[in-house]
Structures are given as structure tokens and as C-alpha cells.
Design an enzyme around this catalytic site. Structure first.
Site, PDB file in Angstrom:
ATOM      1  N   LYS A 172     -50.829 -30.458  -7.862  1.00  0.00           N
ATOM      2  CA  LYS A 172     -50.174 -30.393  -9.174  1.00  0.00           C
ATOM      3  C   LYS A 172     -51.306 -30.487 -10.196  1.00  0.00           C
ATOM      4  O   LYS A 172     -51.780 -31.570 -10.520  1.00  0.00           O
ATOM      5  CB  LYS A 172     -49.241 -31.591  -9.276  1.00  0.00           C
ATOM      6  N   GLU A 225     -58.097 -42.247  -9.306  1.00  0.00           N
ATOM      7  CA  GLU A 225     -59.294 -42.067 -10.148  1.00  0.00           C
ATOM      8  C   GLU A 225     -58.809 -42.047 -11.591  1.00  0.00           C
ATOM      9  O   GLU A 225     -58.317 -41.026 -12.065  1.00  0.00           O
ATOM     10  CB  GLU A 225     -59.993 -40.744  -9.801  1.00  0.00           C
ATOM     11  N   CYS A 274     -64.209 -39.087 -17.786  1.00  0.00           N
ATOM     12  CA  CYS A 274     -63.834 -40.474 -17.482  1.00  0.00           C
ATOM     13  C   CYS A 274     -65.036 -41.409 -17.484  1.00  0.00           C
ATOM     14  O   CYS A 274     -64.888 -42.591 -17.721  1.00  0.00           O
ATOM     15  CB  CYS A 274     -63.139 -40.511 -16.131  1.00  0.00           C
ATOM     16  N   GLU A 296     -59.605 -46.361 -24.101  1.00  0.00           N
ATOM     17  CA  GLU A 296     -60.248 -45.070 -23.818  1.00  0.00           C
ATOM     18  C   GLU A 296     -59.826 -44.068 -24.896  1.00  0.00           C
ATOM     19  O   GLU A 296     -58.641 -43.864 -25.128  1.00  0.00           O
ATOM     20  CB  GLU A 296     -59.793 -44.576 -22.440  1.00  0.00           C
TER      21      GLU A 296
HETATM   22  P1  NDP Z   1     -52.656 -37.728 -17.320  1.00  0.00           P
HETATM   23  O1  NDP Z   1     -52.527 -39.062 -16.688  1.00  0.00           O
HETATM   24  O2  NDP Z   1     -51.847 -37.443 -18.515  1.00  0.00           O
HETATM   25  O3  NDP Z   1     -52.321 -36.573 -16.267  1.00  0.00           O
HETATM   26  C1  NDP Z   1     -52.957 -36.470 -15.032  1.00  0.00           C
HETATM   27  C2  NDP Z   1     -52.109 -35.637 -14.098  1.00  0.00           C
HETATM   28  O4  NDP Z   1     -50.936 -36.388 -13.764  1.00  0.00           O
HETATM   29  C3  NDP Z   1     -51.617 -34.332 -14.721  1.00  0.00           C
HETATM   30  O5  NDP Z   1     -51.567 -33.330 -13.750  1.00  0.00           O
HETATM   31  C4  NDP Z   1     -50.213 -34.718 -15.174  1.00  0.00           C
HETATM   32  O6  NDP Z   1     -49.379 -33.603 -15.329  1.00  0.00           O
HETATM   33  C5  NDP Z   1     -49.781 -35.590 -14.018  1.00  0.00           C
HETATM   34  N1  NDP Z   1     -48.647 -36.479 -14.289  1.00  0.00           N
HETATM   35  C6  NDP Z   1     -48.183 -36.908 -15.484  1.00  0.00           C
HETATM   36  N2  NDP Z   1     -47.117 -37.727 -15.299  1.00  0.00           N
HETATM   37  C7  NDP Z   1     -46.915 -37.815 -13.964  1.00  0.00           C
HETATM   38  C8  NDP Z   1     -45.965 -38.502 -13.131  1.00  0.00           C
HETATM   39  N3  NDP Z   1     -45.014 -39.284 -13.652  1.00  0.00           N
HETATM   40  N4  NDP Z   1     -46.055 -38.365 -11.788  1.00  0.00           N
HETATM   41  C9  NDP Z   1     -47.015 -37.597 -11.245  1.00  0.00           C
HETATM   42  N5  NDP Z   1     -47.926 -36.899 -11.978  1.00  0.00           N
HETATM   43  C10 NDP Z   1     -47.880 -37.011 -13.319  1.00  0.00           C
HETATM   44  O7  NDP Z   1     -54.217 -37.538 -17.595  1.00  0.00           O
HETATM   45  P2  NDP Z   1     -54.931 -36.355 -18.362  1.00  0.00           P
HETATM   46  O8  NDP Z   1     -54.632 -35.055 -17.725  1.00  0.00           O
HETATM   47  O9  NDP Z   1     -54.653 -36.532 -19.815  1.00  0.00           O
HETATM   48  O10 NDP Z   1     -56.485 -36.676 -18.046  1.00  0.00           O
HETATM   49  C11 NDP Z   1     -57.205 -37.622 -18.746  1.00  0.00           C
HETATM   50  C12 NDP Z   1     -57.304 -38.925 -17.970  1.00  0.00           C
HETATM   51  O11 NDP Z   1     -57.885 -38.689 -16.699  1.00  0.00           O
HETATM   52  C13 NDP Z   1     -58.211 -39.908 -18.668  1.00  0.00           C
HETATM   53  O12 NDP Z   1     -57.627 -41.183 -18.686  1.00  0.00           O
HETATM   54  C14 NDP Z   1     -59.446 -39.913 -17.797  1.00  0.00           C
HETATM   55  O13 NDP Z   1     -60.188 -41.091 -17.883  1.00  0.00           O
HETATM   56  C15 NDP Z   1     -58.900 -39.664 -16.443  1.00  0.00           C
HETATM   57  N6  NDP Z   1     -59.958 -39.128 -15.579  1.00  0.00           N
HETATM   58  C16 NDP Z   1     -60.460 -39.913 -14.552  1.00  0.00           C
HETATM   59  C17 NDP Z   1     -61.515 -39.460 -13.756  1.00  0.00           C
HETATM   60  C18 NDP Z   1     -62.066 -40.309 -12.624  1.00  0.00           C
HETATM   61  O14 NDP Z   1     -62.827 -39.775 -11.810  1.00  0.00           O
HETATM   62  N7  NDP Z   1     -61.737 -41.582 -12.535  1.00  0.00           N
HETATM   63  C19 NDP Z   1     -62.124 -38.160 -13.999  1.00  0.00           C
HETATM   64  C20 NDP Z   1     -61.527 -37.421 -15.077  1.00  0.00           C
HETATM   65  C21 NDP Z   1     -60.479 -37.901 -15.837  1.00  0.00           C
HETATM   66  P3  NDP Z   1     -49.239 -32.883 -16.787  1.00  0.00           P
HETATM   67  O15 NDP Z   1     -50.575 -32.366 -17.139  1.00  0.00           O
HETATM   68  O16 NDP Z   1     -48.273 -31.786 -16.527  1.00  0.00           O
HETATM   69  O17 NDP Z   1     -48.725 -33.941 -17.719  1.00  0.00           O
END
Ligand code: NDP
Length: 509
Positions: free
Chosen positions: A187, A262, A296, A398
Site C-alpha cells: 500500500k 519505521e 525521517c 516532527e
Molecule cells: P503517514 O503515516 O501519513 O502514512 C504512511 C502510510 O500509511 C501511507 O501509505 C498511508 O496511506 C498509510 N496509512 C494511513 N493511515 C493508515 C491506516 N489507518 N492503516 C494503514 N495504513 C495507513 O506518513 P506519511 O506518508 O505522511 O510519511 C511521513 C512520515 O513517515 C513521517 O512521520 C516520517 O518521519 C515517517 N518516515 C519514517 C522513516 C523511517 O525510516 N523511520 C522514513 C521515512 C519517513 P495514505 O498515503 O493513503 O494516507
């Protein structure tokens, strides 16, 4: 709707893609679509299908059938490795195209995207190589026994990915998942799904059997829970925000399936005064502003020795004020926009909170005014707040935008106290010429990934994962291969006879 790139009269090439299930593009059960627009110009790039809960369940079902068929899961690891190598080779040939598309979708400068994507085939070469080394162990066992362990794949695994590095984050999960013999449902982020979809098609053409890699695009809040709850889902691996992490980890816990989380970060960057100032400033700019701060592990809390604090701030301000903001597709551009209006508004809101809480704004803090066709792009000036305190919101939360905070420290103890005073424990870097101090400080840092005199660097063999609110589990390296496998212990009796426990003998005691 077409499944492959299509040219629309008078427009640049638009890319409209459907779901990728069972080795082919397939229409979603709903006709709704998500438009993908260039955050620098607002131009339409293309669209992706808005998959539904039913589409997600269909994808999991197909992945389960593919797993049960054994076409991938029972394939000799050497042969899986050959296919992973072929995928790496195929990816190499498409890198310029993918880098350009990711630049258009995310707004990250082409120079950054090209550098990042050029490393991605390595994940397939590395995991294709170590797949064959997934050896069990012979372990001691008291008595006449042979005792060994062996690995097998988990089954269908679910990858949920963020928008900031659409291919990198997807592929660093995918390569070990496939190497271990699993089948996969992905996803991707709703706003950056195009390169993952094109990659899936590439992988099929490189020899991945149909059904092994499936992608369902759509809204995370709708199809994410369906993925997490699907009975055949054997593991969940999320890169995303901490709130999403809590939801997905909660569902995994309820199902008692393993999960890798992550999540967010707020990386401290500790700068000691023996670091040459130019190096410290170049390192800080790199740590803080790559991807407009949307990573991140972006350096966001700069903890700088008092003795060089003023000079450091002054030089860093001069450095970032000279960044060339512009069209990310140009090789001369240093910094592009943030990815979306939402991200822009969130970042501006944090900038206002920094100002109102009394942090000293030393550069930036506004939208950048750029000429057409960039006038409506989501460009924010690179922004630095100095003299922040640990309680400021811009230090605690963040931001995920081009905003960094700088604060002074007096001694090593103070630097560590400021660095560790945080819920996140993902990335950190330490800048010093004193090798003993570097290792002493690193050992006490609460961060899963630490660089000494560098930042951001990543490698398929080098484990990646955070502590605390940054999540748990590891990507990369043997850890990832093990986390995508189940290890079984086998105890083999070697004695020729099996004693009768109920026959009055004491042989078991
Ligand atoms: P989100 O948490 O908004 O989304 C991440 C993914 O989860 C997307 O595909 C999103 O779909 C999906 N999602 C949202 N709600 C649900 C749910 N209820 N159940 C299952 N999946 C769901 O993060 P962002 O995309 O905004 O990314 C930014 C974040 O990612 C930051 O906090 C960043 O720090 C973190 N990050 C961490 C990294 C690491 O290695 N630790 C690396 C890079 C980023 P949709 O897009 O359709 O909402």
C-alpha cells in the site's frame, strides 16, 4: 483508464495507472482516482486508482494463492537470488526515467533523486546474494540429540509506505521480503504511487512470478485497515508517521503477527568545536535540508558547542540563504518545494509557533516567491531558528519541512542531555575530530542510526530502525532477512530406542 503511460493531446506525457495485481495492471472496483500533481508547478502528472477494501482483499487472496503455489516460496534460494539480480539489472536501465518521475511527483531536486535511486539496484544484489546464506544453526542440546534450526518464509506480508522516498522505502522492504520467499501486498502513499506501480511491472518482466508482488493504491485510512485485518496477512511493515504506526502496530498486536515500524524522527546533530567550521556547516546543511527536510532522519535539532555557536549560526545562515530554489527538474536546483499543500501549511504553522514561542528566526520563515511556472509551487524558504529551548514545539514535534533549530551546549554531558531529551530515537550525528569522544558520546545516544562526521548515509547491509516513538524492528542487513522469515527449531533423537516413560524406567530423569 490505461494501465501504461499515455500521451494526452497538447500535454506532457501523463501517467495513469491502475492497481497491480497478479502480475498485471487491473482496474479497481471503484472508478474513483487520485490525481497526482507536480508540487513545483501544479501540473498534472497522472493519476492512480483509488482501490477499495474489496480490491485489497482480492490482492491478499492472490498473494496467498501465489504463496501456496510454491512458485516463489519453494524456489531454491539460489534461483530466487538470480531473479532478484535480474530485477536489479532491469531497474538500473530505468533509473533516469524513475528519477525524473520521482522528482516530478515529490519535488525533490533531480540531483538528489538521481543519487538516491542510483543505489537501489544494490538492495536486490545484496539480498539476492544473501538469500542463499539464510542458514539455520546446529545448537547444543543435552543428551543424544541433533538440534538444529531452519528458516522459512512467513507467507503474505504487507508493506505500507510513505511519500517522501517512494521507491527507496518500498524497495528496501521489498528486497528482503522477496529474498526470504514471501509474497507481498503493498500500500504505497496515496500521493506518490506511480514509481512503485511501474516498478512492479518491471519486476514481472524481469522474471518475478505473477501474484508475488501486488500493489493496491488508495486511501490509507480505507484500505490500510483492510490490509492489516486480512486473515492471511503474516507480517506488517510500515514506514510512516507515529500515529499511523500506533494504529497499524495495534492491529498487528491484536492479530499476534510480527510488525516492523519505521516511524517519525527528530534527529539531533551534535557539533563539537574541534570540527572545522566549514565542514560542520556543510554537514549541517546536508543533514537538515536534503529533500526539503522531508526525511525521517533529517537533522533538525542542532546542538552546537557554545564556543563556536555564534560563528556556526552565522555561517550556516549564509550557506542556506544562498540555496538555489527552483524547478527540481533542473540540475542546478538545490532545493525544491515540499510535496503538498498540506505539508506546506503544516510547516508554515510550525514556523509561526516558533516565532510566537520566542525562538529567534535567523533566516527564512516565509514562502519563497518564484517566477512562473513555479508561482503556485509549495516552496518554503530554508528556515533556521536559533536559541531554541527543549520545550518549544518546533523542537518537540516532527515538522517534516525545511526548518531546523539550533541550540548551544556547554559540555559533553549537556550535549547528551539535550540530544536524548526526546520521545524519538531514530537518527543522530556527531561531529568531532576526537575519536574517543565520538565513540563515548555515540554509545550514550538514544538513536538507532548514528553517523560520525556524516549524515543520511544508507546501505543495504547496514541496519536501519529506531527506538521509542520512532518504532521498532530493523530494515536492511541480515536482520531484515531474518525478520521476514520464521526460524524453526528441530530436535532429533539420535538414540536407537525410545524409552517407555510409563514403563517404570528412570531414563528421562
Ligand atoms: P503517514 O503515516 O501519513 O502514512 C504512511 C502510510 O500509511 C501511507 O501509505 C498511508 O496511506 C498509510 N496509512 C494511513 N493511515 C493508515 C491506516 N489507518 N492503516 C494503514 N495504513 C495507513 O506518513 P506519511 O506518508 O505522511 O510519511 C511521513 C512520515 O513517515 C513521517 O512521520 C516520517 O518521519 C515517517 N518516515 C519514517 C522513516 C523511517 O525510516 N523511520 C522514513 C521515512 C519517513 P495514505 O498515503 O493513503 O494516507
Amino acid at each position: 483508464m490505461t494501465a501504461t503511460p499515455s500521451r494526452t493531446a497538447g500535454n506532457a506525457e501523463e501517467i495513469h495507472l491502475d492497481l497491480y495485481i497478479g502480475g498485471a495492471f487491473r482496474e479497481a472496483s471503484s472508478s474513483n482516482r487520485t490525481e497526482i500533481r507536480n508540487p513545483a508547478t501544479g501540473a498534472l502528472i497522472g493519476s492512480a486508482a483509488k482501490g477499495t477494501r474489496e480490491d485489497m482483499l482480492a490482492a491478499v487472496d492472490i498473494a496467498a494463492k501465489a504463496f501456496d503455489s510454491g512458485a516463489w516460496s519453494n524456489l531454491d534460494a539460489l534461483d530466487r537470488g538470480h531473479i532478484l539480480h535480474a530485477i536489479g539489472d532491469a531497474l538500473k536501465t530505468r533509473l533516469p526515467e524513475f528519477a525524473e518521475l520521482e522528482t516530478r511527483v515529490t519535488g525533490r531536486p533531480i540531483r538528489e533523486m538521481t543519487a538516491q535511486l542510483s543505489r537501489l539496484p544494490e538492495w536486490f544484489y545484496y539480498f539476492g546474494g544473501i538469500a542463499r546464506g539464510l542458514e539455520g544453526h546446529v545448537k547444543p542440546f543435552k543428551g543424544e540429540y541433533l538440534n538444529y534450526t531452519q528458516f522459512s518464509p512467513l507467507g503474505v506480508v504487507g508493506l505500507i509506505t510513505s511519500w517522501n522516498h517512494p521507491l527507496l522505502i518500498f524497495l528496501k522492504k521489498l528486497a528482503p521480503a522477496l529474498a526470504a520467499g514471501n509474497t507481498v501486498v503493498v500500500k504505497p502513499s496515496e500521493i506518490a504511487p506511480l514509481t512503485p506501480l511501474l516498478f512492479a511491472d518491471l519486476a514481472t518482466h524481469a522474471g518475478l512470478p505473477p501474484g508475488v508482488l501486488n500493489i493496491v493504491t488508495g486511501e490509507g485510512s480505507q484500505i490500510g485497515p483492510a490490509m492489516c485485518a486480512a486473515p492471511r496477512m503474516a507480517k506488517l511493515d510500515l514506514t510512516g508517521g507515529t500515529d499511523t504506526g500506533r494504529r497499524v502496530a495495534g492491529m498487528a498486536a491484536e492479530r499476534l503477527i510480527p510488525a516492523t515500524m519505521e516511524l517519525g524522527g527528530k534527529a539531533p546533530v551534535l557539533v563539537f568545536d574541534d570540527t572545522p567550521l566549514d565542514e560542520a556547516v556543510n554537514g549541517a546543511a546536508f543533514a537538515g535540508f536534503i529533500a526539503s527536510g522531508q526525511t525521517c532522519v533529517a537533522g533538525t535539532r542542532f546542538i552546537v558547542q557554545q564556543t563556536i555557536y555564534d560563528a556556526f549560526v552565522e555561517k550556516l545562515v549564509a550557506k542556506v540563504a544562498a540555496f538555489r530554489l527552483g524547478d527540481p527538474i533542473e540540475r542546478t536546483t538545490d532545493m525544491g518545494p515540499v510535496i503538498s499543500r498540506k505539508q506546506m501549511e503544516t510547516t508554515l504553522e510550525y514556523i509561526e509557533s516558533g516565532k510566537s514561542e520566542g525562538a529567534r528566526l535567523v533566516t527564512g520563515g516565509e514562502l519563497a516567491n518564484l517566477p512562473a511556472p513555479l508561482t503556485d509551487g509549495y516552496f518554503i524558504q530554508p528556515t533556521i531558528f536559533a536559541d531554541v529551548t527543549p520545550n518549544h514545539r518546533i523542537v518537540r514535534e516532527e515538522i517534516f519541512g525545511p526548518v531546523i533549530c539550533v541550540m548551544p551546549f556547554t559540555d559533553e554531558q549537556h550535549a547528551l542531555q539535550l540530544a536524548n531529551d526526546h520521545e524519538f530515537g531514530l537518527g543522530a550525528s556527531v561531529w568531532t575530530r576526537d575519536v574517543t569522544r565520538a565513540h563515548r558520546v555515540v554509545k550514550k545516544l538514544n538513536a538507532g542510526i548514528v553517523w560520525i562526521n556524516d549524515h543520511h548515509k544508507n546501505d543495504p547491509a547496514s541496519i536501519w530502525g529506531g527506538f521509542g516513538s520512532s518504532g521498532y524492528g530493523k530494515e536492511n542487513g541480515w536482520n531484515a532477512l531474518h525478520e521476514y522469515s520464521k526460524e524453526q527449531n528441530v530436535v532429533v533423537r539420535l538414540a536407537p530406542d525410545f524409552p517407555d516413560w510409563y514403563g517404570g524406567s528412570d531414563r528421562y530423569s
